[in-house]
Design an enzyme around this catalytic site. Structure first.
Site, PDB file in Angstrom:
ATOM      1  N   CYS C 155       0.828  -1.216   0.000  1.00  0.00           N
ATOM      2  CA  CYS C 155       0.000   0.000   0.000  1.00  0.00           C
ATOM      3  C   CYS C 155       0.858   1.260   0.000  1.00  0.00           C
ATOM      4  O   CYS C 155       0.723   2.111  -0.857  1.00  0.00           O
ATOM      5  CB  CYS C 155      -0.946   0.010   1.201  1.00  0.00           C
ATOM      6  SG  CYS C 155      -2.193  -1.278   1.089  1.00  0.00           S
ATOM      7  N   HIS C 156       1.765   1.394   0.988  1.00  0.00           N
ATOM      8  CA  HIS C 156       2.543   2.625   1.077  1.00  0.00           C
ATOM      9  C   HIS C 156       4.028   2.368   1.251  1.00  0.00           C
ATOM     10  O   HIS C 156       4.767   3.230   1.696  1.00  0.00           O
ATOM     11  CB  HIS C 156       2.015   3.512   2.212  1.00  0.00           C
ATOM     12  CG  HIS C 156       0.579   3.871   2.033  1.00  0.00           C
ATOM     13  ND1 HIS C 156      -0.431   3.119   2.590  1.00  0.00           N
ATOM     14  CD2 HIS C 156      -0.028   4.840   1.316  1.00  0.00           C
ATOM     15  CE1 HIS C 156      -1.593   3.634   2.240  1.00  0.00           C
ATOM     16  NE2 HIS C 156      -1.384   4.682   1.465  1.00  0.00           N
ATOM     17  N   GLY C 157       4.453   1.122   0.983  1.00  0.00           N
ATOM     18  CA  GLY C 157       5.873   0.833   0.940  1.00  0.00           C
ATOM     19  C   GLY C 157       6.573   0.630   2.270  1.00  0.00           C
ATOM     20  O   GLY C 157       7.796   0.711   2.332  1.00  0.00           O
TER      21      GLY C 157
END
Lengths: 254, 428, 191
Positions: C155-157
């Site tokens: 999703c956001h690393g």
């Protein structure tokens, strides 16, 4: 005064109404037994319940399902977690699907429902000469005076009176509505061997299984009655208190 | 008209609210200082008890709904899950199930009170009619509620009662199909019954509010049935009747607790613990006890449409009661003949209840027909005539001075003030 | 009229026994308190009926057999509706996890605090990224595992190491640890 009597009459009619339902056919009314769970302070007899579970497991459960019960419930009749786990594990239940999508089976867990003897009602009928053995989870509540009735029924197999012809695959029972039922006498003396040395007579086994079945129908019975006694005492006290308050409030009126 | 209310309350928060929205003043006026006849007997507890019953039913119902599933394949098991797994679920359900019975017991006594003391007469006709509306709504709610556990009696009760509408000529069948949402009682029926069962208690609450509004306009009737004339005739509702009602509430809760904790299935039918089976009808299907009298009336007529019409008429007749009873006197205490007839009327209701639970054969059919006949005879023939023929006993002067100046002959019965005349409707 | 009203208000207050103590009426006080106790007691069954029911609680602990998990592999079990990552760590991975200085960590916690003593091989974490609740990748050997060999949140690393500790944001804290215990050599009970 007369008005008060009338009110009582109305209440009495409310009380009488259900008695009107107690209509059997020619069946004999089951004699009233004295059970440990009767009355406001009634409790279950743990030893008898455990024997009753044995009767259910070894005899009844070959034909009758008990769909509302979980294995985990059995701790309430005095079995240990380990015993319950072992009892559950001895049954096989559907366990979803494997990685290739094929249905698999697995040993049951305490969180599983009791395993039913037949896959579905049709299979149950087919195996029992067309008659469906009723689910036993609620059998006591689902019969008028259920505990007395089931006990009487298990002891109620007789030779048919002269002139009564019993159909093929049917058995004569005094207490069954219509007197002919498809269930063969399920209990014979010594049908199970009790670990605690109790003589396994038909009457003893039927009493034990009724203890067990009454519990499966009313698992909340002991909690309910204990709570009820406390609440009735509290309310009786409240009635006295409010009566005294009312007297005090009204003392200058009239 | 607009403008702030001048509040009497000293508490600053209460005063602030009350100035802007005088609900505290209203409560104080309607339930605090509300002038109430001082001579109520314990029959006057039953209005408050009915209100408590409604509150209990709504509260337990909302929490039961959190765990109930309205689907034919899941409903029965979801009720059993409430009974077995939900914390105190058994308590909520047994309170709700027996609460329905308690509600009907209370309301039937409340109605009896109204009939016995003439509470339906002018100016309380509308109050009484709203009460009958509440009874009808209660019956509909109770009927639909009984269907929800989806046991054998639920299913067959729903089938039989909805089939009553098929008696209507020409459109009957279409109406039944519409009620069912299909061609038999099935999942759509269960879903709509659940929706309506949740809705109707709030309709009842609305009509109860109107019932109370009407009551507080006319003021309460009382055991003497005469009008309030002076402030000496009344007491403020609080603390006098709050205290008196509290006793009734405690006794009511005692009876209720006795049922819930020690005989929770006494008023229930065992067959409803068998899951619904559309292919097998139970040997004796009977409605809940509170419907038995109407069920008996239904069965006392051999004609389908006739039975249905008669059954609905047996309650509809109550709407006309304020005008069917032509007597100027309210309380039976002063109506020697009516006092006997109302006993017969109650007896006929009880007989109907008894017969309704019996199979429709032999003596039960005869008994049912006689009792049905009396029910209608009582309301449609005897009451209108009686008002003209009966000679009422003299009425007391006022509630505050019900005592006679000379001892009554023979003792017993109501007080008989010498020389007082029957002018109950006289306005003070 | 107003006088009667306020008089009644005062008497109402007296009934529940919170008026001037010198005028306190014991009987009404006792009755009032009993009513309060009664109503309070009635409220409890309603409140408690909304807590998890017995059938829900019965499923609140699960037993998992770790034996089939190959070294370097991880599997996902479901516990209370949440994914649980069970990973059989290689000696190399354990060494990396234990050797990381705490001052390099966003949410400092030693590897020893995240596994059971003597069972360092087995890492059991709740497979929910502490950022916004996605399920990180890394269980399958073909999954991206990020720069630290643990898990990578798509999703956001966010990146997690072989101890399930966050090493690269935006996630603020390490993967959660479910309560569990070994009930056999390769068998655990979660919950």
């Amino acid at each position: 005064m007369r008005a008060a009597a009338l009110a009582l009459g109305l209440l009495a009619s409310a009380a009488l109404a259900p008695c009107a339902f107690a209509q059997g056919h020619e069946a004999v009314r089951a004699p009233k037994e004295s059970w440990s769970f009767n009355g406001p302070f009634g409790t279950f007899d743990r030893a008898s319940m455990q024997r009753g579970f044995q009767v259910y497991k070894e005899v009844c459960s070959n034909c009758h399902s008990m769909k509302e019960m979980y294995y985990r419930n059995l701790t309430a009749i005095g079995l240990s977690e380990e015993q319950v786990k072992a009892i559950a594990a001895s049954a096989t239940v559907p366990g979803g699907t494997d990685d290739s999508g094929q249905p698999v089976e697995r040993p049951a867990l305490p969180s599983d429902h009791f395993r039913s003897p037949f896959a579905n009602d049709k299979a149950a009928r087919a195996a029992n000469g067309g008659a469906l053995p009723p689910d036993q989870s609620l059998i006591i509540k689902a019969r008028e005076n259920g505990s007395d009735y089931v006990h009487a029924l298990l002891n109620g197999y007789r030779d048919p009176p002269p002139g009564v012809k019993v159909s093929e695959g049917q058995y004569y029972n005094e207490y069954f509505p219509g007197n002919q039922l498809a269930m063969a006498p399920p209990l014979q003396d010594g049908a199970v061997t009790y670990a605690d040395g109790t003589q396994a007579t038909v009457d003893q086994m039927s009493r034990d299984v009724v203890q067990f079945l009454t519990w499966t129908s009313n698992p909340e019975l002991e909690t309910r009655k204990r709570m009820g006694v406390k609440i009735v005492i509290f309310l009786a006290m409240m009635t006295g208190l409010t009566y005294a308050v009312k007297k005090k409030v009204w003392k200058d009126v009239h | 008209m607009a403008g702030l209310h001048k509040s009497e309350f000293e508490n600053p928060v209460v005063n602030w609210i009350d100035t802007r929205m005088p609900i505290f003043t209203m409560m104080q006026k309607e339930y605090g200082s509300f002038p109430t006849p001082k001579n109520f007997n314990y029959f006057w507890n039953f209005g408050a008890l009915a209100m408590i019953s409604l509150a209990i039913m709504i509260a337990t119902g909302i929490f039961l709904a959190m765990n109930y599933t309205a689907h034919t394949t899941l409903a029965f098991d979801s009720v059993e899950r409430i009974m077995r797994d939900v914390n105190y679920g058994w308590l909520l359900r047994y309170v709700h199930a027996n609460g329905a019975s308690m509600f009907f017991i209370v309301v039937y006594i409340h109605i009896f009170r109204a009939l016995y003391y003439g509470s339906y007469k002018a100016p309380r006709e509308l109050l009484f009619m709203l009460g009958v509306v509440i009874l009808l709504l209660m019956m509909a709610t109770a009927f639909m509620g009984y269907v929800l556990p989806w046991g054998q009696m639920s299913y067959w009760g729903a089938t039989v009662i909805t089939n009553l509408f098929s008696a209507i000529p020409i459109v009957g069948e279409s109406i039944v199909t519409w009620l069912w949402g299909g061609f038999s009682v099935d999942n759509p029926t269960l879903n709509r019954f659940y929706s309506l069962h949740y809705l109707m208690p709030f309709m009842i609450t609305g009509v109860v509010f109107l019932h109370i509004v009407a009551l507080h306009i006319t003021g309460s009737n009382n055991p003497l049935g005469i009008d309030v004339k002076t402030p000496q005739d009344t007491l403020p509702f609080h603390p006098y009747y709050t205290a008196k009602d509290s006793i009734g509430i405690c006794v009511y809760l005692l009876v209720f607790a006795g049922l819930v904790f020690f005989a929770p299935n006494f008023l229930n039918h065992p067959d409803n613990y068998i899951p619904a089976n559309p292919l097998v009808t139970p040997a004796h299907i009977v409605p809940e006890w509170y419907f038995l009298p109407y069920y008996a009336i239904l069965r006392s007529v051999p004609n389908k449409l006739g039975g249905v019409i008669l059954m609905f008429s047996s309650i509809a007749v109550l709407f006309f009661l304020p005008w069917l009873d032509t007597s100027p006197v309210r309380s039976s205490r002063f109506r020697p003949i009516y006092k006997q007839l109302i006993l017969v009327m109650v007896a006929s209701f009880l007989v109907l209840g008894y017969v309704g639970g019996k199979p429709p054969e032999g003596i039960y059919v005869v008994l049912g027909r006689v009792a049905t006949a009396y029910w209608f005879l009582h309301f449609l023939v005897l009451l209108p005539i009686l008002g003209k023929l009966e000679k009422p006993l003299p009425l007391p002067e006022s509630i505050a001075r019900p005592v006679v100046r000379r001892p009554p002959p023979g003792g017993g019965g109501g007080p008989l003030p010498q020389g007082a005349t029957a002018k109950p409707m006289e306005k003070s | 009229m107003a006088d009667t009203a306020s008089a009644t208000v005062r008497s109402a207050i007296t009934t529940v026994g919170v008026d001037d103590p010198t005028k306190r009426d014991l009987l009404k006080l006792v009755t009032g308190s009993a009513v309060v106790i009664g109503v309070g007691a009635i409220a409890w069954p309603f409140i408690d009926s909304m807590s998890p029911a017995k059938d829900v609680l019965a499923l609140s602990s699960i037993e998992v057999d770790l034996a089939p998990i190959q070294e370097g592999q991880a599997i996902t079990a479901v516990w209370r509706g949440k994914p649980i990552f069970l990973r059989n760590r290689s000696a190399q991975e354990i060494k990396e996890a234990e050797g990381t200085p705490l001052n390099q960590l966003i949410d400092p916690q030693s590897d020893a605090d995240r596994v059971k003593p003597g069972k360092e091989k087995w890492l059991v974490v709740i497979g929910i990224c502490t950022h916004l609740g996605c399920v990180p990748l890394g269980n399958k050997t073909s999954d991206p595992r990020g720069d630290f060999g643990g898990w990578f949140c798509p999703c956001h690393g966010s990146q997690y190491d072989t101890s399930g500790r966050v090493r690269h944001g935006p996630a603020p804290s390490n993967l959660g640890l479910p309560p569990y215990a070994f009930i056999g050599d390769t068998k655990i009970k979660i919950g």
